[in-house]
Scaffold this active site. Structure first.
Site, mmCIF file in Angstrom:
data_model
loop_
_atom_site.group_PDB
_atom_site.id
_atom_site.type_symbol
_atom_site.label_atom_id
_atom_site.label_comp_id
_atom_site.label_asym_id
_atom_site.label_seq_id
_atom_site.Cartn_x
_atom_site.Cartn_y
_atom_site.Cartn_z
ATOM 1 N N GLU A 1 -9.850 6.008 7.378
ATOM 2 C CA GLU A 1 -8.413 6.275 7.338
ATOM 3 C C GLU A 1 -8.009 7.560 6.606
ATOM 4 O OE1 GLU A 1 -8.094 2.226 5.748
ATOM 5 O OE2 GLU A 1 -6.212 2.110 6.860
ATOM 6 N N ARG B 1 0.835 -1.205 0.000
ATOM 7 C CA ARG B 1 0.000 0.000 0.000
ATOM 8 C C ARG B 1 0.873 1.260 0.000
ATOM 9 N NH1 ARG B 1 -5.571 1.661 0.838
ATOM 10 N NH2 ARG B 1 -6.266 -0.491 0.790
HETATM 11 N N1 MTE Z 1 -11.987 5.708 14.697
HETATM 12 C C1 MTE Z 1 -12.015 5.465 16.028
HETATM 13 N N2 MTE Z 1 -12.707 6.292 16.823
HETATM 14 N N3 MTE Z 1 -11.346 4.417 16.571
HETATM 15 C C2 MTE Z 1 -10.602 3.557 15.794
HETATM 16 O O1 MTE Z 1 -10.014 2.612 16.316
HETATM 17 N N4 MTE Z 1 -9.814 3.008 13.515
HETATM 18 C C3 MTE Z 1 -9.523 3.537 12.183
HETATM 19 C C4 MTE Z 1 -10.744 4.228 11.591
HETATM 20 N N5 MTE Z 1 -11.320 5.134 12.543
HETATM 21 C C5 MTE Z 1 -10.545 3.798 14.386
HETATM 22 C C6 MTE Z 1 -11.296 4.895 13.881
HETATM 23 C C7 MTE Z 1 -9.058 2.536 11.233
HETATM 24 S S1 MTE Z 1 -7.430 2.081 11.260
HETATM 25 C C8 MTE Z 1 -9.882 1.993 10.287
HETATM 26 S S2 MTE Z 1 -9.315 0.904 9.122
HETATM 27 C C9 MTE Z 1 -11.317 2.311 10.245
HETATM 28 O O2 MTE Z 1 -11.702 3.228 11.272
HETATM 29 C C10 MTE Z 1 -12.091 1.019 10.381
HETATM 30 O O3 MTE Z 1 -13.452 1.198 10.419
HETATM 31 P P1 MTE Z 1 -14.351 1.445 9.113
HETATM 32 O O4 MTE Z 1 -13.946 0.428 8.118
HETATM 33 O O5 MTE Z 1 -15.714 1.256 9.634
HETATM 34 O O6 MTE Z 1 -14.058 2.840 8.672
HETATM 35 MO MO1 MOS Z 2 -7.153 0.062 9.720
HETATM 36 S S1 MOS Z 2 -5.083 0.298 9.736
HETATM 37 O O1 MOS Z 2 -7.097 -0.737 8.165
HETATM 38 O O2 MOS Z 2 -7.313 -1.167 10.863
#
Ligand code: MTE
Ligand code: MOS
Length: 727
Positions: free
Chosen positions: A664, A261
């Site tokens: 992300e 990535r």
């Molecule tokens: N937001 C919060 N509050 N806490 C989290 O741990 N993880 C992030 C993001 N936002 C996270 C967050 C990461 S690394 C990812 S991949 C995505 O949320 C995962 O959730 P989604 O696929 O529902 O966006």
């Molecule tokens: Mo998020 S780094 O893809 O858990």
């Protein structure tokens, strides 16, 4: 290891080592190279050796310290340069090339070589790693795990206990944050707890304290990039070669896809016609690094943003002009270096609107005036774009399942394969089901994620979870709604087009009844009120051997302008103002999405400015508590700010209600802050100075950079300050 003193310690019930693992002593996901308990060989300071079970948490911690362990020191490789010199990798080196980069470089009118260094990051989820293992009848094991990936925990616990997948159930109600740190790491905690539960026949709760958590579990990869770029006098990049190397730690973990990535985001929003990226996945004797919000993408993007910024400085141009000159086109120059067409390019639109609303051009002028008059506190400004690919690059993970039950009182129980970690996924998926049934959100209850309800799930990761689980839940809800509609048609002798579900009611031509009444009648007429749903992302395909194809269903975009102040005497920096415009398609929930944008941005600012991982010469992580490891707080949020979602641009692909993933991408908006600091530092050098700023831009890093920005000018600046003081 002499563990007799541990066992003899007050309150201790049992000790477990590698010898107590009935099945495979390993929790490696992609490659099986991660021992649960080190057996014979310890490859990093902090590797787990054994577990202690005691009546209380305090007794277990005190007992663990009584172990007598003799180590025979072995030579160690502790950083990226050392690993490159020794040529040690956890996975084979990859090369991605397009065009004729070397030839074009030779002929380029301008050429610049440089190095980009960007640090790692601890996840610092507020809830640390934790699991509870409860032995069940018939050799079953129930595990409550704080995990983004219940199915993987299930598999690894089953392998460790030498049991079958159908004997292990993993549940996750929610996590107190994951950020990628609970994608593979929880399997270690859950497996250790399960091994101990198996050995003692009793429920076991394993919780790491913060220091142990930071020392023992994987983090964001730090990266190093040596580049050689050729460009013309308008700032357009003609050719680029990059040696990209990352610290993977002692094992593979997710380093393969993380580095892939990084390679695939080294373009960010820029068209690289002739490019070669060589990606080394370096093996070091440090903790094995893992997923972290952006998954290698942010590191790749810092590299190109610094290159573009440097080109502008060398040419004496506004970096934004050079950025624009290199953007992917909307009709031509729109194929990425891995072969995907950038179909719905929003970068131009976003950047134009943001530059306007943030007053970028006027503020740049004012900052230049300020800097000309202010010898000590300098200011800087930068606008950077984000383009982030949405989908797991491993195509098979782009699938999801859901299970929806409607009960006879008209309430709905929803289960899906995604996990909740604060990103709002449960709310979003519940909204989808509520919408499909025309019910208020309160009528939907989301149960804990549970491997016995929805099997074989992918990690909640890659920001794709609302896309995937939203669609799967929609499919389940639509299946039930279809049966209910059929029933209504027969009952009221109306056509399907006359039936609608709204406001908790069901309309059938002129007639209406409540959803609960309909469901009760449907039950009595023996209509099934439960359904699974399944979704697989369309259009994607990717060959990981040639690194080519369409790995991403679509791209999410954003742009940010940061303005900073840098104290040139102390190296301290302050974020004064941020303006963000972010693309969430047709947002499923603007309140949640704005929260993701703000949180992601500030987490990125922490990564690039204050969070520093520091290992000593013995390879021990010394920044393993908030006393030494500085995450941003609410007070670091700038006093002037504007965060907006781009309106009126639904996803051009058919995602759930045309929304876009948002978890992300906003983290990478923080690159604007790093570039603004670089801009402020550059003002201390002579015209066209090229600051060698490393990330994180801690006060030490800023001071180091100031010293080198331009030796002559620094002397002059200090002299000027002294003259002022004398006066
Ligand atoms: N937001 C919060 N509050 N806490 C989290 O741990 N993880 C992030 C993001 N936002 C996270 C967050 C990461 S690394 C990812 S991949 C995505 O949320 C995962 O959730 P989604 O696929 O529902 O966006
Ligand atoms: Mo998020 S780094 O893809 O858990």
């Amino acid at each position: 290891m002499d563990l007799a003193p541990v066992l003899a310690s007050a309150g201790v019930v049992a000790v477990a080592t590698a010898a107590d693992v009935p099945g495979e002593n390993n929790y490696g996901s992609a490659v099986h190279d991660d021992p649960i308990f080190a057996a014979g060989l310890v490859e990093y300071a902090g590797a787990p050796l054994f577990a202690v079970a005691a009546a209380t948490y305090g007794a277990a911690r005190a007992a663990a310290r009584r172990a007598k362990v003799d180590y025979e020191p072995l030579p160690a490789i502790l950083d990226i340069r050392a690993a490159l010199a020794a040529n040690t990798t956890v996975l084979p080196t990859q090369r991605l090339v397009r065009g004729r980069p070397h030839e074009v470089l030779e002929q380029a009118p301008h050429r610049l070589k440089g190095t980009v260094r960007v640090g790692g990051q601890d996840h610092f989820y507020l809830e640390g790693q934790i699991a509870i293992a409860l032995p069940q009848e018939d050799g079953g094991m129930l595990v409550h795990s704080s995990t983004q990936h219940p199915s993987e925990v299930q598999q690894i616990v089953a392998h460790a206990l030498a049991r079958r997948a159908n004997q292990v159930t993993v549940q996750c109600r929610r996590m107190g944050g994951g950020f990628g740190g609970k994608e593979t790491q929880p399997a270690l905690i859950a497996a250790a707890a399960a091994v101990m539960a198996h050995k003692t026949g009793r429920p076991i709760k394993l919780r790491l304290d913060r220091d142990t958590d930071m020392v023992m579990t994987g983090k964001r990869h730090d990266f190093l990039a040596d580049y050689d770029v050729g460009f013309d006098s308008s700032g357009r990049i003609l050719a680029l070669t990059v040696m990209l190397a990352s610290r993977c730690g002692y094992s593979a973990d997710l380093s393969g896809p993380v580095n892939d990535r990084a390679m695939m985001h080294l373009d960010n929003a820029y068209f690289l016609e002739n490019v070669e990226i060589i990606s080394h996945r370096c093996k070091t004797h440090t903790v094995s690094n893992t997923a972290f919000r952006g998954f290698g993408g942010p590191q790749g993007m810092v590299v190109i943003e610094q290159i573009v910024d440097s080109i502008a400085r060398v040419l004496g141009m506004d970096p934004l002009v050079v950025r624009r000159r290199n953007f992917y086109g909307t009709h031509d120059r729109n194929v990425t270096h891995y072969g995907q067409v950038v179909e719905d390019n929003l970068v131009h639109l976003l950047v134009d609107r943001l530059a306007e609303s943030a007053g970028y051009r006027e503020r740049r002028k004012r900052i230049a005036e300020w800097n000309a008059a202010q010898p000590i506190v300098r200011r800087g400004i930068a606008l950077t774009p984000v383009k982030f690919g949405i989908s797991f690059t491993a195509t098979m993970f782009n699938q999801a399942g859901a299970l929806v039950h409607v009960y006879t009182d008209g309430t709905v129980l929803l289960n899906h394969g995604g996990t909740e970690m604060g990103q709002g996924l449960f709310t979003k998926v519940a909204q989808v089901v509520a919408t499909e049934f025309g019910l208020p959100l309160a009528a939907i209850r989301v149960s804990a994620t549970d491997t016995s309800k929805v099997p074989n799930t992918s990690a909640t990761a890659a920001s794709a979870s609302s896309d995937l689980n939203g669609k799967a839940a929609q499919a389940a809800a639509q299946a039930i709604r279809g049966r209910l509609t059929q029933f209504v048609c027969e009952k009221f002798s109306v056509g399907e087009a006359d039936v609608s579900f709204r406001d908790g009611l069901v309309f059938a031509g002129p007639q209406k009844l409540t959803f609960a009444e309909l469901v009760g009648e449907a039950y009595r007429a023996r209509v099934s009120l439960s359904s699974t749903g399944f979704y697989r992302t369309p259009k994607i395909e990717y060959d990981k051997n040639t690194l080519r194809g369409r790995p991403f269903f679509y791209f999410a975009y954003g742009a940010a302008v940061s303005e900073v102040a840098v104290d040139t005497l102390t190296g301290e920096t302050q974020l004064l103002r941020v303006d963000i415009l972010h693309d969430a398609g047709r947002s499923l929930n603007p309140a949640i999405d704005l929260g993701q944008v703000e949180g992601g941005f500030l987490q990125g600012v922490g990564w690039l400015t204050s969070e520093e991982l520091w290992w000593n010469e013995q390879g021990e992580l010394r920044t393993h508590a908030p006393s030494t490891y500085k995450i941003p707080t609410a007070r670091d949020w700038p006093s002037h700010w504007s965060v907006e979602l781009l309106e009126g641009r639904p996803n051009s692909e058919e995602t759930i209600y045309r929304s876009k993933a948002v978890g992300e991408p906003p983290l990478m908006l923080a690159i604007s802050t790093l570039m603004a600091i670089r801009d402020a530092i550059a003002s201390c050098g002579s015209d066209r100075a090229l600051p060698d700023l490393t990330a994180p831009a801690t006060p030490e890093a800023v001071l180091r950079c100031l010293e080198n920005v331009d030796a002559g000018t620094i002397v002059y600046r200090v002299a000027a300050v002294d003259a002022e003081a004398d006066a």
